[in-house]
Structures are given as structure tokens and as C-alpha cells.
Design a protein around this motif. Structure first.
Motif, PDB file in Angstrom:
ATOM      1  N   LYS A   1       0.834  -1.213   0.000  1.00 23.47           N
ATOM      2  CA  LYS A   1       0.000   0.000   0.000  1.00 23.47           C
ATOM      3  C   LYS A   1       0.861   1.251   0.000  1.00 23.47           C
ATOM      4  CE  LYS A   1      -4.127  -1.814   2.328  1.00 23.47           C
ATOM      5  NZ  LYS A   1      -4.955  -1.723   3.562  1.00 23.47           N
TER       6      LYS A   1
ATOM      7  N   ARG B   1       2.191   2.084  -3.313  1.00 27.21           N
ATOM      8  CA  ARG B   1       1.192   2.752  -4.156  1.00 27.21           C
ATOM      9  C   ARG B   1       0.976   4.187  -3.690  1.00 27.21           C
ATOM     10  NH1 ARG B   1      -1.770  -2.143  -3.433  1.00 27.21           N
ATOM     11  NH2 ARG B   1      -3.236  -1.045  -2.076  1.00 27.21           N
TER      12      ARG B   1
ATOM     13  N   SER C   1       0.684   8.235  -5.192  1.00 24.52           N
ATOM     14  CA  SER C   1      -0.716   8.651  -5.090  1.00 24.52           C
ATOM     15  C   SER C   1      -0.819  10.151  -4.854  1.00 24.52           C
ATOM     16  CB  SER C   1      -1.393   7.899  -3.934  1.00 24.52           C
ATOM     17  OG  SER C   1      -2.673   8.423  -3.692  1.00 24.52           O
TER      18      SER C   1
ATOM     19  N   ARG D   1      -6.693   3.284  10.655  1.00 27.09           N
ATOM     20  CA  ARG D   1      -7.826   2.860   9.827  1.00 27.09           C
ATOM     21  C   ARG D   1      -8.162   3.924   8.776  1.00 27.09           C
ATOM     22  NH1 ARG D   1     -10.597  -2.344  10.506  1.00 27.09           N
ATOM     23  NH2 ARG D   1      -9.412  -3.291  12.193  1.00 27.09           N
TER      24      ARG D   1
ATOM     25  N   ASP E   1      -5.732   3.559   5.963  1.00 22.72           N
ATOM     26  CA  ASP E   1      -6.105   2.439   5.101  1.00 22.72           C
ATOM     27  C   ASP E   1      -7.223   2.831   4.136  1.00 22.72           C
ATOM     28  OD1 ASP E   1      -4.225   0.814   6.258  1.00 22.72           O
ATOM     29  OD2 ASP E   1      -5.619  -0.160   7.638  1.00 22.72           O
ATOM     30  N   ILE E   2      -8.200   3.577   4.640  1.00 18.65           N
ATOM     31  CA  ILE E   2      -9.336   3.992   3.802  1.00 18.65           C
ATOM     32  C   ILE E   2      -8.864   4.896   2.663  1.00 18.65           C
ATOM     33  CG2 ILE E   2     -11.431   5.426   3.801  1.00 18.65           C
ATOM     34  CD1 ILE E   2     -12.017   4.282   6.616  1.00 18.65           C
TER      35      ILE E   2
ATOM     36  N   ALA F   1      -5.731   5.044   1.505  1.00 19.08           N
ATOM     37  CA  ALA F   1      -4.832   4.257   0.650  1.00 19.08           C
ATOM     38  C   ALA F   1      -5.605   3.368  -0.317  1.00 19.08           C
ATOM     39  CB  ALA F   1      -3.898   3.410   1.509  1.00 19.08           C
ATOM     40  N   GLU F   2      -6.787   2.906   0.109  1.00 17.47           N
ATOM     41  CA  GLU F   2      -7.632   2.093  -0.759  1.00 17.47           C
ATOM     42  C   GLU F   2      -8.421   2.925  -1.758  1.00 17.47           C
ATOM     43  OE1 GLU F   2      -9.968   0.050   2.104  1.00 17.47           O
ATOM     44  OE2 GLU F   2      -8.324  -1.266   2.759  1.00 17.47           O
ATOM     45  N   GLU F   3      -8.169   4.252  -1.741  1.00 15.61           N
ATOM     46  CA  GLU F   3      -8.767   5.202  -2.689  1.00 15.61           C
ATOM     47  C   GLU F   3     -10.293   5.261  -2.560  1.00 15.61           C
ATOM     48  OE1 GLU F   3      -7.364   4.142  -6.552  1.00 15.61           O
ATOM     49  OE2 GLU F   3      -5.325   4.858  -6.168  1.00 15.61           O
ATOM     50  N   ARG F   4     -10.773   5.054  -1.329  1.00 13.69           N
ATOM     51  CA  ARG F   4     -12.208   5.200  -1.089  1.00 13.69           C
ATOM     52  C   ARG F   4     -12.569   6.672  -0.954  1.00 13.69           C
ATOM     53  NH1 ARG F   4     -13.536   1.325   3.848  1.00 13.69           N
ATOM     54  NH2 ARG F   4     -15.635   2.169   3.484  1.00 13.69           N
TER      55      ARG F   4
ATOM     56  N   ASP G   1     -18.137   1.749   8.582  1.00 17.91           N
ATOM     57  CA  ASP G   1     -17.561   0.393   8.618  1.00 17.91           C
ATOM     58  C   ASP G   1     -17.802  -0.273   9.958  1.00 17.91           C
ATOM     59  OD1 ASP G   1     -16.678   0.804   6.061  1.00 17.91           O
ATOM     60  OD2 ASP G   1     -14.590   1.217   6.618  1.00 17.91           O
TER      61      ASP G   1
END
Length: 359
Positions: free
Chosen positions: A137, A140, A144, A281, A284-285, A287-290, A304
Motif C-alpha cells: 500500500k 502505491r 498517489s 484505519r 487504510d481507507i 490508501a484504498e482510494e475510497r 464500517d
């Protein structure tokens, strides 16, 4: 030494060294950590055994779940244990009343023995896998557009980790508030009544033994059992086990965190959510491109958590993080209540001042 701890493991510590080490050990609930040994409890006595730190190969936390543990509605919810492995296969489990005491002990072990593993073998494997995914991650993230937000959140997490006692106290107080709210008040008074019966039985038992009236020993044992059980179970209503004390302690924890994060310019979270687990957390959100927004990441995190229930399987580390964040949501409710009371008090004071000034 009157109560000399019993030796566990092959390595022995000389009596004088053992006495001095135990006297100066740092205590965490029923256990203790010295410079030379780890002191462990038996079922009845605190720090009844010792095992030399050089013999310890691994020490970690284990949490037993009773029915209702996830929801907090169970009578005992979670039961935390400290597990100590030594001499290449021997193991000793120590039960604790409070999970945060186990966490504090493990943190202390990390500080004095950084090379000692503080996770089980299975947990270590899963943590390594999680670390590998995290590194991917981060690779990436380096390319980003959201790397600035993520770096900012990482710096905020590092800032909080400088004062772990603040967010642990906040989490602990929120947990206690949740447990108190979920418990039935009738249980406390029932426990109080049974304890009174136990005291009466104890008095009669002593009287029966002295006067040889018969069956006194049974009343004596029943009285002692009732008194010890309910006193140790934290069920009886006391000066530190009532709604006002629990809420005041949570309010002080929130205010202490608020003063600390005020030192950091533009801290992204309110005091009630100031916990490294929340920031991780949110990272992570993003990084996941949400989302790319920090504020939206917090809202997605709340969603969540609402979607989680007892059917969701979590590892110990994930469970600890989730429970810490859930307690933060409870702190948010308390924080809003504190703000409302402040606003109401300020309104009352200003209106009173206005009435005094105008004839």
C-alpha cells in the motif's frame, strides 16, 4: 522474605537478589516485572511465582470471549490472560481483571526487552502478512495524489503515541462507561444483599464455632465465599463504582486529551476520537482510494464499524483496534454532552450577568 515466590523454570535467582528485585518490580495488576524476573500470580495470590526473564521466550495477551462478549451484554464479556512461555515449551497463564493492565505490562516488556516477542506465533505470522500488504500500500501511496494526507495522519499518530497513557485512559474510561450502562442496576443491589447475608453468615459461623453449636464451619465458609466473590467481582455499588464517578472520569480523560492535541496545529480529529487505531484505519481507507478527504475517511470509518457484528471474524490485533474505536464513538457521545453542558452554563452565566447590569 515472608512470602517467597516459587520458582518456575530451570533458572534460579539467589534469595537476596530475588527479594530486592520483587520489592522494586513494577506492578501491573496481579503480576509484576522486575529487572531479573517476571512475577506471576496464582489463582489466590498476586506475584506468587517468578520466572527469570532470561528464561522467557515469549509473552503475549490472550482474550477469552464469553457469550455476549462482542456486544458487551455478557456478564463477564472478555476475560484477559497474560501467557508466558519459557524453557522451550513450558507455559503459564495469568488471569487479569482489566485488559489495559495486560497491555501496559506488554508495553513495559517492549521497552526493557525489545527483542522479546510479545505476540503468539500465529499472530506473528498474520502480522507479517499484514505488514507485507501495508508495504505494498505504501508503495502505491508514494505515487498517489493523497500521499500528503496520509503522511499528515501518520505524523498525527506518532504524536499520539508519545503519550500512550492518555488514549489508553480514554479508551479504558469509555469501556467502563459502556459496561456500566449495559449492566442491570438490580444486579448491584442483589450483590449487596447477598454480601450482607454473607456477613451475617460469617458472624454466625464464628459464634457457632466458639460456642460449639454445630454446622458453624459451613456458615463461616459460605459467608467468606460470598464476601470475597462479590467484592472481587466489582459488582457492589461503591464510591468508585457508580454512574457519577464513571462519567466524571471519562469527562476528565476527554479534557486531558483535548489539552494535549491542542498543542498540535490543526489536529484532524476531535479529542474523543484521538487514538492511533483510528488514524491507522483512516490511512487504510485513503490508501484504498475510497476517499481523499480526511473528514470523509472518518465518516467512512464510522460506517464500517456500524456494519460490523458478531458474525465478523477478527484477529486479536484487529479486535483490539475495533474495540478501541468503538469506545471512541462512546466518548463522542460523552464529549457532545460535555459541550452541551458548557454551552448551557455559559448561556446561564451571561444571562445572569445581563440581568445584574440592567436595572
Amino acid at each position: 522474605m515472608i512470602w517467597k515466590p516459587k520458582q518456575l523454570g530451570r533458572q534460579k535467582i539467589e534469595e537476596r537478589e530475588l527479594e530486592a528485585d520483587k520489592k522494586n518490580c513494577r506492578r501491573f495488576g496481579p503480576c509484576g516485572v522486575g529487572q531479573k524476573a517476571l512475577y506471576l500470580n496464582s489463582f489466590y495470590f498476586d506475584r506468587r511465582y517468578y520466572v527469570a526473564l532470561d528464561s522467557v521466550s515469549r509473552v503475549f495477551k490472550r482474550v477469552a470471549m464469553s457469550k455476549g462478549g462482542f456486544s458487551g451484554k455478557g456478564m463477564f464479556a472478555t476475560i484477559p490472560y497474560l501467557v508466558v512461555q519459557y524453557d522451550g515449551g513450558e507455559e503459564k497463564q495469568c488471569i487479569f481483571k482489566r485488559e489495559e493492565q495486560v497491555d501496559a505490562l506488554l508495553d513495559h516488556i517492549r521497552s526493557i526487552r525489545p527483542e522479546m516477542p510479545v505476540h503468539s506465533v500465529q499472530a506473528e505470522k498474520k502480522l507479517l502478512e499484514k505488514q507485507r500488504i501495508l508495504e505494498q500500500k505504501k508503495a502505491r501511496i508514494a505515487f498517489s495524489d493523497a500521499r500528503e494526507e496520509i503522511q499528515w495522519l501518520e505524523k498525527c499518530a506518532q504524536f499520539l503515541e508519545k503519550r500512550p497513557e492518555l488514549y489508553r485512559e480514554l479508551s479504558s474510561c469509555a469501556k467502563r462507561k459502556r459496561t456500566y450502562d449495559k449492566s442491570n442496576p438490580a444486579y448491584k443491589w442483589a450483590a449487596f444483599f447477598i454480601t450482607l447475608m454473607g456477613i451475617a453468615a460469617l458472624v454466625y459461623g464464628i459464634y457457632a464455632l466458639v460456642t460449639k453449636a454445630g454446622f458453624g464451619i459451613y456458615f463461616l465458609l459460605f459467608g467468606l465465599a460470598a464476601i470475597f466473590f462479590f467484592s472481587s467481582a466489582n459488582v457492589l455499588p461503591t464510591a468508585r463504582n457508580n454512574r457519577r464517578y464513571v462519567e466524571d472520569r471519562l469527562k476528565k480523560a476527554i479534557e486531558a486529551m483535548y489539552r494535549y492535541i491542542a498543542e498540535y496545529p490543526k489536529f484532524p480529529l476531535p479529542a474523543c476520537y484521538a487514538h492511533p487505531a483510528v488514524l491507522r484505519r483512516m490511512i487504510d481507507i485513503i490508501a484504498e482510494e475510497r476517499t481523499r478527504s480526511v473528514a470523509e475517511a472518518l465518516e467512512l470509518l464510522k460506517q464500517d464499524l456500524k456494519a460490523m457484528n458478531s458474525s465478523v471474524e477478527l484477529e486479536q490485533e484487529e479486535y483490539d483496534e475495533v474495540m478501541a474505536i468503538k469506545r471512541c464513538s462512546l466518548s463522542e457521545i460523552m464529549n457532545n454532552r460535555v459541550k452541551k453542558l458548557r454551552e448551557e452554563s455559559e448561556t446561564v452565566l451571561s444571562s445572569t450577568f445581563y440581568r445584574i447590569k440592567i436595572p
